[in-house]
Design an enzyme around this catalytic site. Structure first.
Site, short mmCIF file in Angstrom:
data_model
loop_
_atom_site.label_atom_id
_atom_site.label_comp_id
_atom_site.label_asym_id
_atom_site.label_seq_id
_atom_site.Cartn_x
_atom_site.Cartn_y
_atom_site.Cartn_z
N CYS A 180 49.44 52.28 21.14
CA CYS A 180 48.64 52.93 22.19
C CYS A 180 49.24 52.71 23.56
O CYS A 180 49.05 53.52 24.46
CB CYS A 180 47.18 52.50 22.13
N TYR A 181 49.98 51.59 23.72
CA TYR A 181 50.60 51.36 25.03
C TYR A 181 51.79 52.26 25.27
O TYR A 181 52.34 52.28 26.37
CB TYR A 181 50.96 49.88 25.20
N ASP A 223 44.03 55.79 13.35
CA ASP A 223 42.70 56.15 13.85
C ASP A 223 42.86 57.19 14.96
O ASP A 223 43.97 57.46 15.41
CB ASP A 223 41.93 54.91 14.33
N LYS A 240 52.05 39.32 24.47
CA LYS A 240 51.23 39.90 23.40
C LYS A 240 52.13 40.78 22.52
O LYS A 240 53.32 40.94 22.79
CB LYS A 240 50.06 40.70 23.98
N ASP A 270 48.50 51.56 15.64
CA ASP A 270 48.97 50.44 16.44
C ASP A 270 50.37 50.02 15.95
O ASP A 270 51.36 50.13 16.67
CB ASP A 270 47.90 49.32 16.30
N ARG A 320 50.21 43.28 27.47
CA ARG A 320 50.13 42.11 28.33
C ARG A 320 51.34 41.23 28.03
O ARG A 320 51.88 41.30 26.92
CB ARG A 320 48.89 41.26 28.04
N ASP A 347 52.06 47.57 20.60
CA ASP A 347 50.97 48.36 20.01
C ASP A 347 51.20 49.81 20.43
O ASP A 347 51.43 50.08 21.62
CB ASP A 347 49.63 47.82 20.54
N HIS A 369 47.17 44.14 32.61
CA HIS A 369 46.91 44.73 31.30
C HIS A 369 47.32 46.20 31.32
O HIS A 369 47.08 46.89 32.31
CB HIS A 369 45.41 44.56 31.02
N HIS A 380 44.49 55.84 18.37
CA HIS A 380 45.93 55.62 18.35
C HIS A 380 46.70 56.91 18.09
O HIS A 380 47.84 57.05 18.54
CB HIS A 380 46.29 54.56 17.29
#
Lengths: 331, 478
Positions: free
Chosen positions: B306-307, B375, B301, B368, B298, B304, B245, B378
Site C-alpha cells: 500500500c505504501y 483485499d 518497519k 501487502d 515507517r 507493504d 508515517h 491493497h
C-alpha cells in the site's frame, strides 16, 4: 471456532426491545459490493440505527452499542453515540474505563478504542493519567510499535503536562529501547520527551542534556550500527539544537571504513567504536559523512561518498544520490 | 534500459550480529520475498484479468463477512474498487454507475457530509471516498449524483469540525488527524467550496506534523493544558504526536500542496516545512534489493504494497513544492551520467517489480506482501502505486495556459478560484517519460498525484463545479 458461544437472542425476539422497530440500512439503493453481514450484526445494527434516529439515551443503548462495537470496533458512529449516552446518563466513568481496558486490549489497532479512552480521561482528569501510563506500557509490551498507543501516550503527557507523569518517561523509553533498539516509535518518543515538549525540572541545563543524548545515541549505534532509527535520532538531535553535523565527525568516521581487525585497548566514551559483529561500512554513516563534507563545502569529497553510495553501497537510491551530487554542484 | 536492479548483488539488510524483534521479522520477510524475485528471462506481467475478476466479484457477489469491519467504510469499498477499475482502464456500464450513485447518496447525511453507510454519522474519510467515487461514476443533472451533493451543508459540516489550531476533527467527538484534513481539502477543492475562512491556520497545523525524521505524523499537540482554548494554544511549531508515517506523509504533503494558494504572503507568519528532510525521508522508505524495492511506511518497519502509493505516489507531489531533479541535473554533470530520461528521485523500476512480483495475489487482487490475502484497499493502492511508478505527471505551464485561456468568469473570488482550478488541473505527462516494466501490456492509467483519480475524472467533476469547459489538450497526453 469450536468453542465459540452461541449468538445471543436477536433483539427482534427480546421483549424489552419490542417497543423499537429496527431500521433497514438502505431504503432505495440496491448496493454494490454489499457486505455479507452475519445475522447477529444485521440485527444489532438495525436497532442501533433506530435508537440513533429516535435519540434514545439509556442503559440498554449502552448494552447495544457495546454489542455492535464488539462485533465491529471500527463502527465510529456506535462509539460516538455511546460517548453521548455515557455523558447523558452520567454513567460511572470508572465502569466505562474498566470495559475500555478490555476492549483496547482486544482491538488495539482501531482508532476508536484509543479515542474513547481519551474522551473519558478528559472527563475524569489528572487522576486517571497515572494509571493510564501503566496501561499503555502493558499494551506496548505486546505491540511495541502500535502507532495509536504511542501517540495516545504522547497526548496524555502533553495534555496534563504534569511533572509526576513525565518523571518516569526516560526509564520507560530505556526499557523499550533495550528490548528492541530498532523500535523507531521508542526513538520518536524519546525525541518528543527530551526536545519537543518543554523542559522538565532538573533538565534546565540544555548543554548537559545534549551531551547526555549524544552519548546515549552513539552507544546504541555502536551496538548495532545499521540502525536507521538511531541515525535519524542523531540527525534530529543535532538539527534541533542547531549544532553542525561536523560536531561528531570522529565518531562517524569509525563507521565509514571496514571493521578494524582488533578492538582498540582504549575506550573513548565520546566515540564508542563498532562492536565486533558490525557490518561496515555502514550506509547511514557514509551518508552522514557526505553531509558533513557538503556542510564544510568540500563538494569533491562529498561527491566521492555519494558516488560510492550510488554505485556500490546503496544502489536502490542511485537517483537520489545523483540528485544530491547535482544539487551540491549547482550551488 | 539495463536491468540494473535485478543483477545487483542481493545483500540482506545488516543485522550487525545484534538480532532484535525488528531484525528477525525483517529477515523473515526477506526470506519470503526471495522466493518471488523477478528473473531476467521472464519479465513480470500484470495479471489484469484475475484482478478484474477479483473486482467484479466484490461488486456482484459482495464482500465476505470478514469485511464486516468495513461496515463503517462502505464508500471506501466503492472508491477502492471503482478507482482500481479506472487505473486498469476499465469503465463502468450505466446500470452499475447508477447503482453506485444511488448507494452513495444514501450515505449522505441530512446535516451534510457522508457517513460510512446510510444513517451513520458524517465523517471526513467516507466523505472523501464518496465524493471521489461520485467523480468516477457520477454526472450532472437529475440522478447523476453530482448535483445531489449538498455543498452548503458540506461546508457547514466542515466548519463544525474546525479546531482553534487550524485542524479538523474527523467527525464529532472524534480524533484530529492529517488523513481527515487531506480528505476535507480534496472534497473542498473538487466541489469549489474551499475558502480562506475554512483553511485558516490549517497550513500551520500541517507543518507542525512534520517530525525530525522528515515525514509527517498523524497530528500535533496544540495545548500543554487540560483547559483547551484558543488562549492556551501553544506557539508554533507544536510537537508532533506519533512518528513519521507513510500514510500521514502523503496526506500532509498533498494537503500542503492544496494549501499553497492560501499561504500568507509575509515571511514572518508563513508556515514552512523542511523539504530536504522530507525528500530524504521519502527515499529512505524504499526498501533495498532484498526487499525488492517496495516501500515501507515507517523507519525500521516492513515493506507493504500500500505504501507504493502513499510513499511512492508522494514523489509525484514534489514538483509542486519546487523540487525538480531535472532543473538541477543537466548542465554541469558529465554527459554520460544523465542520458537516462527517468528523472525521478526513487527507483521506479524496482517499485514496479515489487508490485508485480510480490504484490499480486495469484488468485487476483493485490496485497501487502506474500503470503497475505488480497483485499480491496491493497488492490487499489498497489495499482495506484504502479501507476505512479510508470507515469510522471507534472505541473505543465502550457496546459496551465490552455486552461487559463478557456477560463470564464463565474461567481465570486475569481482570482483565488481560478488559481485553485489551474493548480489542480495543470498536471500532464510529458511524452516519453513513462517507464513500464514488463512491456506495454503492463501499462496502467495515470492517476492524479493529489486526488488519486484519473485526470479525465478530475477534469469532469471540477469543470462542473467551477462552471468551466475543459479545453482539449493540444499535444497528445496520456
Amino acid at each position: 471456532m469450536t468453542d465459540k458461544p452461541p449468538p445471543p437472542t436477536p433483539y427482534s425476539e427480546r421483549p424489552e426491545w419490542s417497543d423499537v422497530t429496527p431500521l433497514a440500512q438502505y431504503e432505495k439503493a440496491n448496493p454494490l459490493a454489499p457486505i455479507l453481514y452475519t445475522e447477529e450484526y444485521k440485527d444489532a445494527t438495525g436497532y442501533l440505527r433506530a435508537v440513533v434516529q429516535s435519540g434514545e439515551k439509556s442503559e440498554r443503548v449502552l448494552q447495544l452499542t457495546e454489542h455492535v462495537i464488539r462485533l465491529n470496533p471500527a463502527h465510529y458512529s456506535a462509539w460516538q453515540y455511546r460517548y453521548e449516552t455515557v455523558v447523558a446518563l452520567d454513567w460511572p466513568l470508572d465502569v466505562e474505563m474498566t470495559l475500555m481496558d478490555e476492549l483496547a486490549d482486544k482491538f488495539l489497532k482501531t482508532y476508536q478504542v484509543w479515542h474513547h479512552r481519551r474522551l473519558l480521561i478528559m472527563c475524569i482528569g489528572l487522576s486517571a493519567a497515572g494509571r493510564e501510563l501503566g496501561y499503555i506500557k502493558q499494551i506496548l509490551a505486546q505491540d511495541e510499535k502500535n502507532y495509536h498507543t504511542w501517540s495516545h501516550r504522547q497526548w496524555l503527557l502533553a495534555f496534563f503536562n504534569d511533572e509526576g507523569l513525565w518523571a518516569g518517561e526516560l526509564d520507560f523509553i530505556d526499557t523499550m529501547v533495550n528490548r528492541d533498539l530498532r523500535n523507531n516509535s521508542a526513538w520518536h518518543h524519546r525525541f518528543f520527551v527530551v526536545f519537543q515538549s518543554g523542559v522538565r525540572e532538573g533538565e534546565e541545563d540544555r548543554e548537559r542534556i545534549v551531551r547526555r543524548e549524544l552519548v546515549y545515541v552513539k552507544q546504541h549505534i555502536s551496538l548495532a550500527p545499521n540502525n536507521a532509527s538511531a541515525w535519524n535520532y542523531l540527525r534530529g538531535l543535532l538539527d534541533f539544537n542547531k549544532l553542525p553535523l561536523a560536531t561528531i565527525t570522529p565518531f562517524v568516521k569509525l563507521y565509514t571504513a571496514p571493521l578494524p581487525a582488533a578492538a582498540k585497548d582504549i575506550v573513548d566514551v565520546d566515540n564508542p567504536p563498532p562492536g565486533q559483529g558490525a557490518e561496515l561500512p555502514c550506509v547511514a554513516a557514509v551518508e552522514f559523512l557526505a553531509d558533513i563534507r557538503e556542510e564544510e563545502r568540500n563538494v569533491d569529497e562529498a561527491e566521492t561518498l555519494w558516488r560510492s553510495l550510488a554505485d556500490e553501497l546503496d544502489t536502490i537510491r542511485k537517483k537520489y544520490w545523483e540528485y544530491r551530487i547535482a544539487q551540491a554542484r549547482s550551488v | 534500459m539495463a536491468a540494473t536492479t535485478i543483477t545487483t548483488t542481493m545483500h540482506p539488510v545488516p543485522v550487525d550480529a545484534f538480532p532484535t524483534l525488528t531484525s528477525t521479522t525483517q529477515a523473515e520477510t526477506e526470506k519470503v520475498l526471495r522466493e518471488h524475485m523477478p528473473t531476467a528471462d521472464k519479465p513480470p506481467t500484470l495479471q489484469k484479468n484475475p484482478h478484474l475478476q477479483f473486482l467484479i466479484r466484490n461488486f456482484t457477489q459482495g464482500m465476505p463477512s470478514r469485511y464486516m469491519s468495513y461496515d463503517a467504510s462502505q464508500p471506501w469499498l466503492l472508491f477502492w474498487t471503482l478507482q482500481a477499475f479506472s487505473v486498469l482502464q476499465i469503465g463502468m456500464d450505466p446500470d452499475t454507475k447508477q447503482r453506485a450513485i444511488d448507494m452513495l447518496l444514501e450515505c449522505q447525511h441530512p446535516d451534510g457530509g457522508f457517513g460510512g453507510g446510510p444513517k451513520q454519522a458524517p465523517h471526513l474519510l467516507p466523505t472523501y471516498a464518496a465524493v471521489c467515487a461520485l467523480a468516477i461514476v457520477g454526472r450532472p443533472g437529475q440522478n447523476g449524483g453530482w448535483d445531489s451533493i449538498d455543498r452548503k451543508k458540506m461546508y457547514n459540516f466542515f466548519m463544525s469540525l474546525k479546531q482553534p489550531d487550524g485542524s479538523f476533527l474527523v467527525s464529532q467527538h472524534s480524533e484530529v488527524d492529517t488523513r481527515g484534513i487531506y480528505c476535507l481539502l480534496v472534497v473542498a477543492t473538487l466541489l469549489d467550496i474551499i475558502t480562506p475562512e475554512l483553511v485558516e491556520g490549517t497550513a500551520h497545523f500541517i507543518a507542525s506534523c512534520q517530525t525530525y525524521e522528515g515525514g509527517f505524523s498523524s497530528t500535533s499537540q496544540p495545548y500543554y493544558s487540560a483547559d483547551p482554548s484558543p488562549a492556551n494554544l501553544l506557539p508554533f511549531p507544536r510537537p508532533a504526536l506519533g512518528e513519521a508515517h507513510g500514510g500521514y506523509t502523503f496526506c500532509g504533503l498533498a494537503s500542503w500542496v492544496m494549501l499553497q494558494p492560501f499561504l500568507p504572503s509575509t515571511s514572518t507568519t508563513k508556515p514552512s516545512i523542511d523539504k530536504n528532510k522530507l525528500v530524504r525521508w521519502l527515499v529512505q522508505m524504499q526498501g533495498v534489493q532484498a526487499e525488492m524495492g517496495g516501500f515501507k511506511g515507517r523507519t525500521n518497519k516492513l515493506v507493504d504494497g500500500c505504501y507504493s502509493w502513499w510513499v511512492g505516489g508522494a514523489f509525484g507531489l514534489l514538483d509542486s513544492i519546487g523540487i525538480n531533479p531535472t532543473s538541477v541535473a543537466t548542465p554541469e554533470a558529465d554527459g554520460a551520467d544523465w542520458v537516462d530520461v527517468d528523472d525521478s528521485l526513487f527507483n521506479r523500476k524496482a517499485l514496479q517489480e515489487y508490485i508485480l512480483c510480490a504484490g499480486q495475489h495469484p488468485a487476483g487482487g493485490l496485497r501487502d506482501k506474500p503470503p497475505k490475502h488480497a483485499d480491496a484497499y491493497h488492490t487499489l493502492y498497489c495499482l495506484s502505486g504502479l501507476s505512479a511508478a510508470q507515469h510522471k505527471l507534472s505541473p505543465s505551464s502550457s496546459r496551465r495556459k490552455q486552461l487559463a485561456d478557456a477560463w470564464v468568469q463565474v461567481g465570486d473570488n475569481m482570482e483565488l478560484r481560478q488559481r485553485i482550478f489551474l493548480d489542480s488541473l495543470c498536471y500532464s505527462e510529458e511524452e516519453g517519460t513513462d517507464t513500464v516494466v514488463g512491456g506495454a501490456a503492463n501499462r496502467v492509467n495515470a492517476t492524479h498525484p493529489i486526488f488519486n483519480l484519473t485526470v479525465t475524472h478530475t477534469e469532469a467533476i471540477m469543470g462542473h463545479f467551477y462552471g468551466q469547459t475543459i479545453p482539449q489538450k493540444t499535444t497528445r497526453l496520456s
